[in-house]
Design an enzyme around this catalytic site. Structure first.
Site, PDB file in Angstrom:
ATOM      1  N   ASN A   1       0.799  -1.230   0.000  1.00 14.12           N
ATOM      2  CA  ASN A   1       0.000   0.000   0.000  1.00 14.12           C
ATOM      3  C   ASN A   1       0.833   1.282   0.000  1.00 14.12           C
ATOM      4  O   ASN A   1       0.393   2.303  -0.501  1.00 14.12           O
ATOM      5  CB  ASN A   1      -0.986  -0.001   1.176  1.00 14.12           C
ATOM      6  N   GLU A  10       5.017  -4.587  11.765  1.00 14.69           N
ATOM      7  CA  GLU A  10       4.005  -3.556  11.499  1.00 14.69           C
ATOM      8  C   GLU A  10       2.871  -4.243  10.760  1.00 14.69           C
ATOM      9  O   GLU A  10       2.964  -4.483   9.548  1.00 14.69           O
ATOM     10  CB  GLU A  10       4.602  -2.441  10.638  1.00 14.69           C
ATOM     11  N   CYS A  54      -3.178   0.556   6.800  1.00 17.55           N
ATOM     12  CA  CYS A  54      -3.193  -0.361   7.941  1.00 17.55           C
ATOM     13  C   CYS A  54      -3.933   0.210   9.138  1.00 17.55           C
ATOM     14  O   CYS A  54      -4.634  -0.503   9.845  1.00 17.55           O
ATOM     15  CB  CYS A  54      -1.754  -0.672   8.343  1.00 17.55           C
ATOM     16  N   GLU A  94       7.897   2.085  14.449  1.00 21.49           N
ATOM     17  CA  GLU A  94       8.675   2.741  13.408  1.00 21.49           C
ATOM     18  C   GLU A  94       8.682   4.239  13.710  1.00 21.49           C
ATOM     19  O   GLU A  94       7.832   4.764  14.417  1.00 21.49           O
ATOM     20  CB  GLU A  94       8.085   2.458  12.021  1.00 21.49           C
TER      21      GLU A  94
HETATM   22  N1  NAD Z   1       1.240  -1.610  10.551  1.00 19.85           N
HETATM   23  C1  NAD Z   1       1.712  -1.057   9.429  1.00 19.85           C
HETATM   24  O1  NAD Z   1       2.542  -0.154   9.450  1.00 19.85           O
HETATM   25  C2  NAD Z   1       1.210  -1.544   8.085  1.00 19.85           C
HETATM   26  C3  NAD Z   1       1.433  -0.746   6.970  1.00 19.85           C
HETATM   27  C4  NAD Z   1       0.975  -1.178   5.732  1.00 19.85           C
HETATM   28  C5  NAD Z   1       0.277  -2.381   5.611  1.00 19.85           C
HETATM   29  N2  NAD Z   1       0.068  -3.140   6.711  1.00 19.85           N
HETATM   30  C6  NAD Z   1      -0.702  -4.394   6.601  1.00 19.85           C
HETATM   31  O2  NAD Z   1      -0.265  -5.130   5.459  1.00 19.85           O
HETATM   32  C7  NAD Z   1      -1.342  -5.918   4.946  1.00 19.85           C
HETATM   33  C8  NAD Z   1      -1.475  -5.699   3.472  1.00 19.85           C
HETATM   34  O3  NAD Z   1      -0.270  -5.917   2.838  1.00 19.85           O
HETATM   35  P1  NAD Z   1       0.093  -7.273   2.070  1.00 19.85           P
HETATM   36  O4  NAD Z   1      -1.160  -7.879   1.521  1.00 19.85           O
HETATM   37  O5  NAD Z   1       1.224  -6.975   1.171  1.00 19.85           O
HETATM   38  O6  NAD Z   1       0.569  -8.188   3.273  1.00 19.85           O
HETATM   39  P2  NAD Z   1       1.162  -9.663   3.208  1.00 19.85           P
HETATM   40  O7  NAD Z   1       1.257 -10.109   4.619  1.00 19.85           O
HETATM   41  O8  NAD Z   1       0.438 -10.513   2.257  1.00 19.85           O
HETATM   42  O9  NAD Z   1       2.638  -9.478   2.587  1.00 19.85           O
HETATM   43  C9  NAD Z   1       3.565  -8.603   3.177  1.00 19.85           C
HETATM   44  C10 NAD Z   1       4.949  -8.955   2.673  1.00 19.85           C
HETATM   45  O10 NAD Z   1       5.358 -10.184   3.252  1.00 19.85           O
HETATM   46  C11 NAD Z   1       5.894 -11.032   2.241  1.00 19.85           C
HETATM   47  N3  NAD Z   1       5.740 -12.419   2.688  1.00 19.85           N
HETATM   48  C12 NAD Z   1       4.675 -13.233   2.530  1.00 19.85           C
HETATM   49  N4  NAD Z   1       4.919 -14.431   3.121  1.00 19.85           N
HETATM   50  C13 NAD Z   1       6.147 -14.356   3.678  1.00 19.85           C
HETATM   51  C14 NAD Z   1       6.947 -15.258   4.434  1.00 19.85           C
HETATM   52  N5  NAD Z   1       6.524 -16.473   4.758  1.00 19.85           N
HETATM   53  N6  NAD Z   1       8.161 -14.848   4.853  1.00 19.85           N
HETATM   54  C15 NAD Z   1       8.604 -13.589   4.565  1.00 19.85           C
HETATM   55  N7  NAD Z   1       7.896 -12.708   3.838  1.00 19.85           N
HETATM   56  C16 NAD Z   1       6.670 -13.076   3.411  1.00 19.85           C
HETATM   57  C17 NAD Z   1       5.124 -10.653   1.006  1.00 19.85           C
HETATM   58  O11 NAD Z   1       5.796 -11.084  -0.152  1.00 19.85           O
HETATM   59  C18 NAD Z   1       5.064  -9.139   1.161  1.00 19.85           C
HETATM   60  O12 NAD Z   1       6.263  -8.556   0.722  1.00 19.85           O
HETATM   61  C19 NAD Z   1      -2.572  -5.464   5.702  1.00 19.85           C
HETATM   62  O13 NAD Z   1      -2.871  -6.378   6.718  1.00 19.85           O
HETATM   63  C20 NAD Z   1      -2.135  -4.135   6.305  1.00 19.85           C
HETATM   64  O14 NAD Z   1      -2.852  -3.751   7.451  1.00 19.85           O
HETATM   65  C21 NAD Z   1       0.538  -2.753   7.939  1.00 19.85           C
HETATM   66  C1  PTL Z   2      -0.943   6.165   8.255  1.00 23.23           C
HETATM   67  C2  PTL Z   2       0.073   5.547   7.338  1.00 23.23           C
HETATM   68  C3  PTL Z   2       0.605   4.243   7.877  1.00 23.23           C
HETATM   69  C4  PTL Z   2       0.912   3.287   6.776  1.00 23.23           C
HETATM   70  C5  PTL Z   2       0.058   2.076   6.890  1.00 23.23           C
HETATM   71  O1  PTL Z   2      -0.543   1.551   5.974  1.00 23.23           O
END
Ligand code: NAD
Ligand code: PTL
Length: 513
Positions: A182, A279, A313, A487
């Site tokens: 995202n 995160e 997120c 972070e």
């Molecule tokens: N808390 C935060 O700062 C934050 C920010 C952005 C997105 N998110 C969360 O991310 C999710 C959406 O993103 P997504 O669909 O890309 O998430 P995802 O968990 O599907 O993938 C995240 C990353 O992990 C990698 N990955 C997958 N399996 C793995 C493994 N076994 N070992 C190591 N790496 C692996 C993927 O290739 C990708 O690069 C949502 O749940 C969102 O809330 C959190």
């Molecule tokens: C509020 C921005 C944080 C990034 C998460 O998706």
């Protein structure tokens, strides 16, 4: 709560369509997104077409705009080996000199913001209106912030009446960053900046869905003077992330992703006692009290649900509104949401884009179908839009109960659940009744109540009378299942270093024999 009528389909008020922007015109302004090569290792682009081809799809149209290849084991090896080599000299460099390079990179990013923002839009589908202010600029802020702090990594001294001790903070070594789709530029910078400032090297794996922007971050860091090998980008899906996570040379893994992936990565890292920052996802609440400024509360709910088409997120997707103002809130909300401007995200007049992937759109549609089946009312949006690409309008659900799946589970799309409450204790209990704990918001003019609620909410980041703002100087991260560590801010420097304690004997050494 009653729906108050179906607002017009947001497509019907698209300024892009009103101004007559045609697909052919936007096509002409679209730059070539194909990177020089798939990976950036040891200061240069590297290709190895032996890895799986990964198409990069422009979500607004469904067209493939670039192709990269997943890292083969040989590519992963090159990335890790160069990071190990480069980190030793980097850690020995004066911290102020490290910081200078990061600050130079921040300046370069700002100077190229438009080019980087266009790429981010092609990668994610997010409107250029957003990416121009929220992505590369946020990355630059982090590089500038941590560049400034690099020379201020300090330890402590302790006195024991003669003998004494001190601590120094040491870099961890080679760190791995793994990104979600995202915020590809922001995530790369938020991880690289504190890692590099404190003397580590980083191997970064972007999401396979949005692989382009991290390559530009690597290019710019090296142009700013970062020695080769310190920030390497390798592409790939989960198995490449897993290979990096479990490599013995890696000291830390910082993941931004979903809770299920976080559990896997944290478990794999724990096997070798590696440091982690997680995160992860959320299902955050926004509590809107009867004394709230209504326009601000509506704006907060819009920003906390529909920015980046809901793919944030920390979004406050459970909006708890005091029952005495709920009808007014919903009326104003639906009225304002109906003015969202959909269209080609590269048109700066557009402020609402598509979902980043068709798979995520299908997940969102599945949640809405289930919500309808469970008795929810769709007060706005709710269906796929009839246009190329992965589109759904801002969606508002009402007539909900807390046990419905749409209220419990992270949807990660533009779907707001509006619920009502009677009193503070009830709102708080329901807000906290979740395994997630990423963020929360409170809208009220009562300062004592705002701080009382903030202290009682089980979430890593709380906004009072605001939502989703994340300046680099503020720690950001989750409680409970939403994550480990923070972070940004000084805390991130702690997470990329470890304390070494040195005890200093000042007198004779006693021994029993
Ligand atoms: N808390 C935060 O700062 C934050 C920010 C952005 C997105 N998110 C969360 O991310 C999710 C959406 O993103 P997504 O669909 O890309 O998430 P995802 O968990 O599907 O993938 C995240 C990353 O992990 C990698 N990955 C997958 N399996 C793995 C493994 N076994 N070992 C190591 N790496 C692996 C993927 O290739 C990708 O690069 C949502 O749940 C969102 O809330 C959190
Ligand atoms: C509020 C921005 C944080 C990034 C998460 O998706």
């Amino acid at each position: 709560m009653s729906a108050g009528g179906q607002p017009p389909d947001p497509r019907s008020i698209s300024k892009a369509e009103k101004t007559g922007t045609t697909p052919a015109e936007t096509e002409m302004t679209r730059p070539d997104a194909q990177p020089t090569a798939s990976h950036f290792i040891d200061g240069a682009y590297v290709e190895d077409t032996g890895g799986d081809a990964i198409p990069v799809i422009y979500p607004a149209t469904g067209e493939t705009v670039a192709t990269v290849h997943a890292a083969t084991p040989a590519v992963v090896e090159r990335a890790l080996a160069s990071a190990v080599r480069a980190q030793v000299e980097w850690a020995a460099m004066a911290p102020v000199a490290r910081g200078r390079i990061l600050r130079r990179a921040a300046d370069l990013i700002r100077a190229r913001n438009r080019e980087l923002s266009v790429l981010e839009t092609l990668d994610t589908g997010k409107p250029l209106q957003e990416t121009l202010v929220a992505d590369a600029m946020s990355g630059a802020d982090a590089l500038e912030y941590f560049g400034g702090l690099a020379a201020d990594v300090t330890g402590a001294t302790m006195q024991f009446g003669g003998d004494w001790a001190y601590t120094i903070r040491k870099p961890l070594g080679v760190c791995v960053g793994i990104g979600a789709w995202n915020y590809p530029t922001q995530i790369a910078c938020w991880k690289a900046a504190p890692a590099l400032a404190t003397g580590n090297a980083m191997v970064f794996k972007p999401s396979e869905t949005t692989p382009l922007c991290a390559l530009k971050v690597a290019e710019i860091l090296h142009e700013a003077g970062l020695p080769a090998g310190l920030f390497n980008v390798v592409q790939g899906r989960g198995p490449v992330g897993a290979a990096l996570t479990t490599d013995a040379r890696v000291a830390k893994v910082s993941l931004t992703g979903s809770v299920p992936t976080g559990r896997k990565v944290a478990a794999a890292a724990a096997g070798a006692m590696k440091h982690v920052t997680m995160e992860l996802g959320g299902k955050s609440p926004i509590l809107i009290f009867e004394d709230a400024d209504m326009d601000d509360a509506v704006s907060g709910a819009i920003n906390g649900n529909f920015y980046s088409s809901g793919q944030v997120c920390s979004n406050g997707t459970r909006v708890f509104v005091h029952e005495s103002i709920a009808a007014d809130f919903l009326a104003r909300l639906t009225e304002r949401v109906a003015t969202a401007t959909l269209g080609d995200p590269l048109d700066e007049a557009v402020n609402f884009g598509p979902m980043t992937t068709e798979a995520q759109l299908d997940i969102v549609l599945g949640h809405i179908a289930r919500a309808r089946a469970e008795g929810a009312t769709v007060a706005a949006g709710g269906s796929r839009l009839d246009r190329p690409g992965f589109w759904i309008g801002p969606t508002i659900l009402t007539d909900l109960t807390d046990d419905m799946a749409c209220v419990r589970e992270e949807i990660f799309g533009p779907v707001m659940s509006v619920l009502t409450f009677r009193d503070e204790a009830e709102a708080l209990a329901r807000a906290n009744a979740t395994d997630f704990g990423l963020s929360a918001g409170v809208f009220t003019r009562d300062l004592a109540r705002a701080h009382r609620i903030a202290a009682a909410l089980e979430a890593g980041t709380i906004w009072i009378n605001q939502y989703n703002l994340t300046p680099a100087g503020m720690p950001f991260g989750g409680s409970k299942a939403s994550g480990i560590g923070r972070e940004n801010a000084r805390m991130a420097m702690d997470h990329f270093t470890e304390a070494q304690t040195i005890y200093v004997g000042m007198g004779p050494v006693d021994s029993a024999y």
